[in-house]
Write a protein that holds these residues in place. Structure first.
Motif, PDB file in Angstrom:
ATOM      1  N   TYR A  83       0.962  -1.354  -0.006  1.00 33.14           N
ATOM      2  CA  TYR A  83      -0.058  -0.061  -0.087  1.00 33.14           C
ATOM      3  C   TYR A  83       0.718   1.088  -0.122  1.00 33.14           C
ATOM      4  O   TYR A  83       0.241   2.395   0.082  1.00 33.14           O
ATOM      5  N   LEU A  98      -3.145  -7.035  11.522  1.00 36.71           N
ATOM      6  CA  LEU A  98      -4.168  -6.885  12.184  1.00 36.71           C
ATOM      7  C   LEU A  98      -4.437  -6.852  13.404  1.00 36.71           C
ATOM      8  O   LEU A  98      -5.214  -5.750  13.892  1.00 36.71           O
ATOM      9  N   PRO A 126      -2.604  -0.819   8.933  1.00 35.73           N
ATOM     10  CA  PRO A 126      -3.007  -1.332   7.591  1.00 35.73           C
ATOM     11  C   PRO A 126      -2.428  -2.746   7.317  1.00 35.73           C
ATOM     12  O   PRO A 126      -1.433  -3.049   7.869  1.00 35.73           O
ATOM     13  N   GLU A 172      -2.150  -5.594   3.990  1.00 32.12           N
ATOM     14  CA  GLU A 172      -1.821  -5.872   2.595  1.00 32.12           C
ATOM     15  C   GLU A 172      -2.817  -6.955   2.011  1.00 32.12           C
ATOM     16  O   GLU A 172      -2.596  -7.738   1.170  1.00 32.12           O
ATOM     17  N   ASP A 192      -5.043  -6.306  -0.173  1.00 29.40           N
ATOM     18  CA  ASP A 192      -5.418  -6.295  -1.538  1.00 29.40           C
ATOM     19  C   ASP A 192      -4.297  -6.825  -2.518  1.00 29.40           C
ATOM     20  O   ASP A 192      -4.683  -7.599  -3.384  1.00 29.40           O
ATOM     21  N   LEU A 244     -11.347  -8.754   5.595  1.00 33.35           N
ATOM     22  CA  LEU A 244     -10.269  -7.833   5.725  1.00 33.35           C
ATOM     23  C   LEU A 244     -10.898  -6.232   5.080  1.00 33.35           C
ATOM     24  O   LEU A 244     -10.420  -5.518   5.674  1.00 33.35           O
ATOM     25  N   ALA A 245     -11.859  -6.144   4.104  1.00 30.22           N
ATOM     26  CA  ALA A 245     -12.298  -5.166   3.462  1.00 30.22           C
ATOM     27  C   ALA A 245     -13.100  -4.526   4.536  1.00 30.22           C
ATOM     28  O   ALA A 245     -13.009  -3.227   4.822  1.00 30.22           O
ATOM     29  N   TYR A 260     -12.636  -4.801   7.916  1.00 22.83           N
ATOM     30  CA  TYR A 260     -11.740  -4.222   8.768  1.00 22.83           C
ATOM     31  C   TYR A 260     -11.191  -3.050   8.531  1.00 22.83           C
ATOM     32  O   TYR A 260     -11.065  -2.109   9.076  1.00 22.83           O
ATOM     33  N   GLU A 261     -10.469  -2.924   7.178  1.00 20.24           N
ATOM     34  CA  GLU A 261     -10.030  -1.898   6.685  1.00 20.24           C
ATOM     35  C   GLU A 261     -10.944  -0.602   6.781  1.00 20.24           C
ATOM     36  O   GLU A 261     -10.666   0.626   7.075  1.00 20.24           O
ATOM     37  N   ARG A 272     -11.333   0.534  10.334  1.00 16.55           N
ATOM     38  CA  ARG A 272     -10.045   1.184  10.729  1.00 16.55           C
ATOM     39  C   ARG A 272      -9.898   2.563  10.318  1.00 16.55           C
ATOM     40  O   ARG A 272      -9.451   3.516  11.151  1.00 16.55           O
ATOM     41  N   THR A 273     -10.370   2.894   9.105  1.00 14.99           N
ATOM     42  CA  THR A 273     -10.347   4.052   8.743  1.00 14.99           C
ATOM     43  C   THR A 273     -11.561   5.196   8.830  1.00 14.99           C
ATOM     44  O   THR A 273     -11.317   6.380   8.330  1.00 14.99           O
TER      45      THR A 273
END
Length: 306
Positions: free
Chosen positions: A78, A261, A266, A268, A270, A297-298, A300-301, A304-305
């Motif tokens: 990323y 995680l 962040p 990886e 993707d 994981l999507a 989670y991201e 997180r953001t």
């Protein structure tokens, strides 16, 4: 060769530090805060063999003083777009770039930016992390580096690259089929990543519960099937190692993605999992377990953001 290592984290700091320690001409391209830490503490490497301190020469994006012969990119996937922008002034007519990123999509991005004649493939195998003080910690004795030209790439400069990346105390070798080696590592990382992140546990945690081994084997078979469909079927010994790794009993093995995680950092996802799912869709390979991890994981991201 005049070598620029992009990133001085667990991977770039380890391999670049060992090269500098061996007397190679190495400079690290880092952010100002990391440059300040390295100036104050030096580059400290803790490994099973002991501790060492390297006086690391650094530049930041605005102080690059011209082209380098060799650029080793050791950033998270990323961070690749920012790294490409930062290192552009370091790329001259004879520069070769060896990326040590996970997955394969970074190869396309680098070729698009700089051309096949400037880009090699690279694979590293190391289990490492950074301490809160910024020291590099090599967690196991594994420290392998593999590199080689892409199809249609600059094979004549491979001996010079080999000389620049060898003789530094870690295992280093050129490859005449680096694309297959990239896929072999990717399949392993994807399988391990799905098992550990989707189940939120170590391999040993997963295989210790009812259904855990069956689940882990299912993940491995999905990843192996995608590689085969894409024309990069791993050798049987490699495939067997993937299956053994995800089904090991009592082994506290994890992945950097799982550790990130757990730390709320962040991940990886993707490059390692979502891109594998994209290849599966392209070739009509069903991968429900890998896709579940991609969605997980999507989410989670996104949280997180938020």
């Amino acid at each position: 060769m005049r070598t620029l290592v992009v990133g001085a984290g667990a991977t770039g700091g380890y391999f670049g530090g060992r090269l500098a320690q061996a007397g190679k001409d190495v400079t690290f391209l880092v952010r100002p805060a990391r440059a300040a830490t390295l100036a104050r503490r030096g580059l400290r490497i803790h490994s099973p063999a002991g501790e060492s301190r390297v006086a690391a020469r650094t530049v930041t994006a605005d102080t690059i003083d011209g082209p380098y012969d060799l650029i080793v990119i050791a950033v998270k996937s990323y961070g690749l777009a920012a790294a490409i922008a930062d290192l552009e002034p370091a790329v001259g007519p004879g520069t070769l770039i060896v990326p040590l990123l996970n997955g394969v999509q970074h190869v396309t991005a680098l070729v698009d930016a700089f051309g096949t004649e400037h880009v090699y493939g690279g694979v590293c195998r190391i289990v490492g992390t950074l301490t809160d003080e910024g020291d590099v910690v090599q967690l196991t004795g594994m420290h392998d580096l593999v590199y080689g030209p892409l199809p249609g790439g600059a094979t004549d400069r491979l001996p010079a690259v080999t000389e620049a990346l060898s003789g530094a105390g870690f295992d280093s070798r050129p490859s005449d089929d680096i694309v297959q080696e990239l896929w072999d590592k990717w399949v392993f990382l994807a399988a391990m990543g799905v098992v550990t992140t989707l189940m939120r546990g170590t391999v040993g945690d997963v295989t210790a519960v009812p259904g855990g081994i069956t689940f882990a084997l299912g993940v491995a078979e999905e990843a192996l099937a995608v590689a085969a469909a894409a024309g990069h079927r791993p050798a049987e010994a490699t495939a067997a190692q993937v299956r053994r790794s995800v089904t090991a009993l009592g082994v506290p093995a994890t992945t950097s993605m799982y550790r990130d995680l757990r730390a709320g950092a962040p991940v990886e996802a993707d490059a390692i999992i979502a891109d594998l799912v994209r290849h599966a869709d392209e070739h009509g390979i069903p991968v429900p377990l890998c896709n579940a991890a991609r969605v997980n994981l999507a989410v989670y991201e996104a949280s997180r953001t938020a």
